[in-house]
Design an enzyme around this catalytic site. Structure first.
Site, mmCIF file in Angstrom:
data_model
loop_
_atom_site.group_PDB
_atom_site.id
_atom_site.type_symbol
_atom_site.label_atom_id
_atom_site.label_comp_id
_atom_site.label_asym_id
_atom_site.label_seq_id
_atom_site.Cartn_x
_atom_site.Cartn_y
_atom_site.Cartn_z
ATOM 1 N N GLY A 101 0.843 -1.202 0.000
ATOM 2 C CA GLY A 101 0.000 0.000 0.000
ATOM 3 C C GLY A 101 0.867 1.236 0.000
ATOM 4 O O GLY A 101 0.531 2.268 0.601
ATOM 5 N N THR B 226 -9.669 1.787 16.505
ATOM 6 C CA THR B 226 -9.217 2.377 17.772
ATOM 7 C C THR B 226 -10.398 2.630 18.700
ATOM 8 O O THR B 226 -10.334 2.359 19.907
ATOM 9 C CB THR B 226 -8.497 3.707 17.480
ATOM 10 O OG1 THR B 226 -7.426 3.427 16.596
ATOM 11 C CG2 THR B 226 -7.989 4.350 18.745
ATOM 12 N N GLY C 252 -0.409 4.742 -0.597
ATOM 13 C CA GLY C 252 -1.496 5.209 0.268
ATOM 14 C C GLY C 252 -1.018 6.293 1.234
ATOM 15 O O GLY C 252 0.180 6.596 1.316
ATOM 16 N N LYS D 175 -11.946 7.699 5.005
ATOM 17 C CA LYS D 175 -11.900 6.456 5.797
ATOM 18 C C LYS D 175 -13.091 5.572 5.442
ATOM 19 O O LYS D 175 -14.216 6.051 5.364
ATOM 20 C CB LYS D 175 -11.897 6.779 7.298
ATOM 21 C CG LYS D 175 -11.718 5.536 8.162
ATOM 22 C CD LYS D 175 -11.334 5.878 9.577
ATOM 23 C CE LYS D 175 -11.236 4.639 10.453
ATOM 24 N NZ LYS D 175 -10.180 3.712 9.993
ATOM 25 N N GLY E 227 -1.296 -2.693 10.272
ATOM 26 C CA GLY E 227 -2.153 -1.706 10.926
ATOM 27 C C GLY E 227 -3.510 -1.570 10.288
ATOM 28 O O GLY E 227 -4.315 -0.725 10.696
ATOM 29 N N THR E 228 -3.781 -2.397 9.284
ATOM 30 C CA THR E 228 -5.064 -2.311 8.567
ATOM 31 C C THR E 228 -6.222 -2.546 9.532
ATOM 32 O O THR E 228 -6.183 -3.469 10.343
ATOM 33 C CB THR E 228 -5.101 -3.377 7.449
ATOM 34 O OG1 THR E 228 -3.961 -3.192 6.625
ATOM 35 C CG2 THR E 228 -6.376 -3.272 6.630
ATOM 36 N N THR E 229 -7.250 -1.733 9.428
ATOM 37 C CA THR E 229 -8.432 -1.901 10.283
ATOM 38 C C THR E 229 -9.619 -2.348 9.427
ATOM 39 O O THR E 229 -9.531 -2.393 8.195
ATOM 40 C CB THR E 229 -8.787 -0.585 11.003
ATOM 41 O OG1 THR E 229 -9.104 0.408 9.999
ATOM 42 C CG2 THR E 229 -7.647 -0.092 11.858
ATOM 43 N N HIS F 235 -12.667 11.089 11.873
ATOM 44 C CA HIS F 235 -11.609 10.818 10.891
ATOM 45 C C HIS F 235 -11.922 11.547 9.589
ATOM 46 O O HIS F 235 -13.050 11.968 9.347
ATOM 47 C CB HIS F 235 -11.494 9.314 10.603
ATOM 48 C CG HIS F 235 -10.736 8.571 11.660
ATOM 49 N ND1 HIS F 235 -11.361 8.041 12.765
ATOM 50 C CD2 HIS F 235 -9.411 8.285 11.798
ATOM 51 C CE1 HIS F 235 -10.450 7.453 13.538
ATOM 52 N NE2 HIS F 235 -9.262 7.584 12.968
HETATM 53 P P1 NAD Z 1 -5.237 4.627 1.834
HETATM 54 O O1 NAD Z 1 -6.488 4.247 1.118
HETATM 55 O O2 NAD Z 1 -4.667 5.985 1.654
HETATM 56 O O3 NAD Z 1 -4.074 3.585 1.471
HETATM 57 C C1 NAD Z 1 -4.273 2.194 1.329
HETATM 58 C C2 NAD Z 1 -3.410 1.759 0.169
HETATM 59 O O4 NAD Z 1 -3.439 0.320 0.088
HETATM 60 C C3 NAD Z 1 -3.930 2.303 -1.197
HETATM 61 O O5 NAD Z 1 -2.879 2.956 -1.871
HETATM 62 C C4 NAD Z 1 -4.399 1.044 -1.911
HETATM 63 O O6 NAD Z 1 -4.240 1.114 -3.313
HETATM 64 C C5 NAD Z 1 -3.472 -0.003 -1.284
HETATM 65 N N1 NAD Z 1 -3.932 -1.379 -1.516
HETATM 66 C C6 NAD Z 1 -5.206 -1.860 -1.566
HETATM 67 N N2 NAD Z 1 -5.184 -3.171 -1.921
HETATM 68 C C7 NAD Z 1 -3.887 -3.519 -2.057
HETATM 69 C C8 NAD Z 1 -3.232 -4.732 -2.415
HETATM 70 N N3 NAD Z 1 -3.910 -5.854 -2.711
HETATM 71 N N4 NAD Z 1 -1.880 -4.742 -2.472
HETATM 72 C C9 NAD Z 1 -1.160 -3.622 -2.208
HETATM 73 N N5 NAD Z 1 -1.741 -2.429 -1.871
HETATM 74 C C10 NAD Z 1 -3.075 -2.394 -1.792
HETATM 75 O O7 NAD Z 1 -5.534 4.336 3.375
HETATM 76 P P2 NAD Z 1 -4.677 4.796 4.646
HETATM 77 O O8 NAD Z 1 -5.282 6.010 5.239
HETATM 78 O O9 NAD Z 1 -3.222 4.760 4.332
HETATM 79 O O10 NAD Z 1 -5.018 3.600 5.654
HETATM 80 C C11 NAD Z 1 -4.752 2.258 5.324
HETATM 81 C C12 NAD Z 1 -5.247 1.343 6.422
HETATM 82 O O11 NAD Z 1 -4.508 1.599 7.623
HETATM 83 C C13 NAD Z 1 -6.728 1.540 6.797
HETATM 84 O O12 NAD Z 1 -7.283 0.292 7.159
HETATM 85 C C14 NAD Z 1 -6.639 2.462 8.002
HETATM 86 O O13 NAD Z 1 -7.773 2.392 8.835
HETATM 87 C C15 NAD Z 1 -5.420 1.906 8.670
HETATM 88 N N6 NAD Z 1 -4.740 2.808 9.598
HETATM 89 C C16 NAD Z 1 -4.286 2.264 10.731
HETATM 90 C C17 NAD Z 1 -3.566 3.026 11.635
HETATM 91 C C18 NAD Z 1 -2.980 2.364 12.855
HETATM 92 O O14 NAD Z 1 -2.316 3.042 13.653
HETATM 93 N N7 NAD Z 1 -3.202 1.063 13.028
HETATM 94 C C19 NAD Z 1 -3.338 4.371 11.364
HETATM 95 C C20 NAD Z 1 -3.825 4.916 10.166
HETATM 96 C C21 NAD Z 1 -4.516 4.118 9.283
#
Ligand code: NAD
Length: 267
Positions: A8, A167, A11, A160, A99-101, A156
């Site tokens: 990702g 969280t 992202g 999102k 960290g994916t949710t 958020h």
């Molecule tokens: P985002 O949509 O900006 O980025 C996600 C990226 O993953 C995108 O670029 C997408 O194209 C890519 N992706 C999707 N399928 C894929 C695959 N099969 N292979 C490779 N890449 C793929 O989202 P974001 O804001 O960066 O958040 C991503 C995730 O992290 C969400 O689930 C979010 O809730 C979570 N998050 C967790 C925390 C934490 O502290 N745990 C903090 C922030 C965000």
């Protein structure tokens, strides 16, 4: 040198994680993965991240292509992608920071069965201060007890895709544990219409979506004459990205098993 692949990578979190990996002492970014069909596929990782030369090559759409050179994969993507990437990490014996949710119960079970075969840090929130709040909320609930109504409110950015946030769920679970309740039995998501008087043991959950808010969480404890608000405010994604990099340093030396941010901070 710890070799890191970021999935990702284009992202919001991926870009920041890649940049911090490049900047990090003892870390080397060796690959970037995006979703099949994503416009970043085939472009140099260094260009995408705005960095100088890296050994990461071009962005690929298959983790299998780059995992061979990695010690740790960082995954902040989408639930189905992270489940798939955890299985690849398990097959290759590569550590994982995820960290994916927003995973369903089935996805979480599949993810866990792969991730526990390797060293994996999985956390709904990688912020250090938030992990302090997790403890404070449980303790406050235990001290305040049943006289105080508990409500969780999170905000958020508009992009999102899951709600409530992972969280917010973790905070509510902590409050429920402190009150000896099972969150599933008492949670009320939003309120609308003639819902009747609040029941004493319910825990309310509310999700706001607006603008570019990186993450805002409050847990309220309200009683007659007062309320307590315990609040965490993320001013940028670095709150999470810096913690995830800390988790990379932890997980690379850890025994196989599932860890959360509490383990990272204690270790
Ligand atoms: P985002 O949509 O900006 O980025 C996600 C990226 O993953 C995108 O670029 C997408 O194209 C890519 N992706 C999707 N399928 C894929 C695959 N099969 N292979 C490779 N890449 C793929 O989202 P974001 O804001 O960066 O958040 C991503 C995730 O992290 C969400 O689930 C979010 O809730 C979570 N998050 C967790 C925390 C934490 O502290 N745990 C903090 C922030 C965000």
């Amino acid at each position: 040198m710890t070799r890191v692949v970021v999935t990702g990578i284009a992202g919001r979190m991926g870009l920041r994680l890649a940049a911090l990996t490049i900047e990090g002492d003892g870390l080397e970014l060796v690959g970037g993965v995006e979703a099949p069909g994503h416009e970043a596929i085939g472009s140099p990782v260094s260009e995408l991240v705005g960095a100088g030369d890296t050994s990461a090559g071009d962005v690929v759409d298959d983790l299998e292509e780059v995992i061979g050179g990695a010690d740790v994969v960082i995954a902040f993507t989408a639930p189905s992608a992270t489940v798939e990437h955890a299985a690849i990490c398990a097959r290759q014996g590569c550590a994982l920071v995820a960290g994916t949710t927003g995973m369903s119960a089935e996805q979480l079970a599949e993810f866990t069965s792969s991730a526990k075969q390797i060293a994996c840090v999985f956390a709904p929130n990688f912020s250090t201060a938030m992990n302090v709040l997790f403890k404070l909320v449980e303790e406050a609930a235990r001290i305040l007890g049943d006289d105080y109504d508990v409500e969780v409110v999170e905000a958020h950015h508009r992009h999102k895709v899951d709600a409530p946030s992972g969280t917010a769920l973790r905070l509510a679970e902590g409050a429920a544990r402190g009150l000896d309740r099972n969150l599933k039995d008492v949670v009320v998501h939003g309120r609308e219409g003639a819902v009747g008087e609040r029941t004493r043991k319910e825990i309310g959950m509310h999700a706001l979506r607006m603008g570019d808010v990186a993450g805002d969480h409050s847990v309220f404890f309200g009683a007659s004459g007062e309320y307590l608000e315990l609040r965490h405010h993320a001013t940028s994604r670095d709150a999470f990205a810096v913690g995830a990099i800390r988790a990379v340093r932890f997980v690379v030396g850890a025994e196989p098993g599932m860890y959360d941010m509490g383990d990272v901070l204690a270790g």
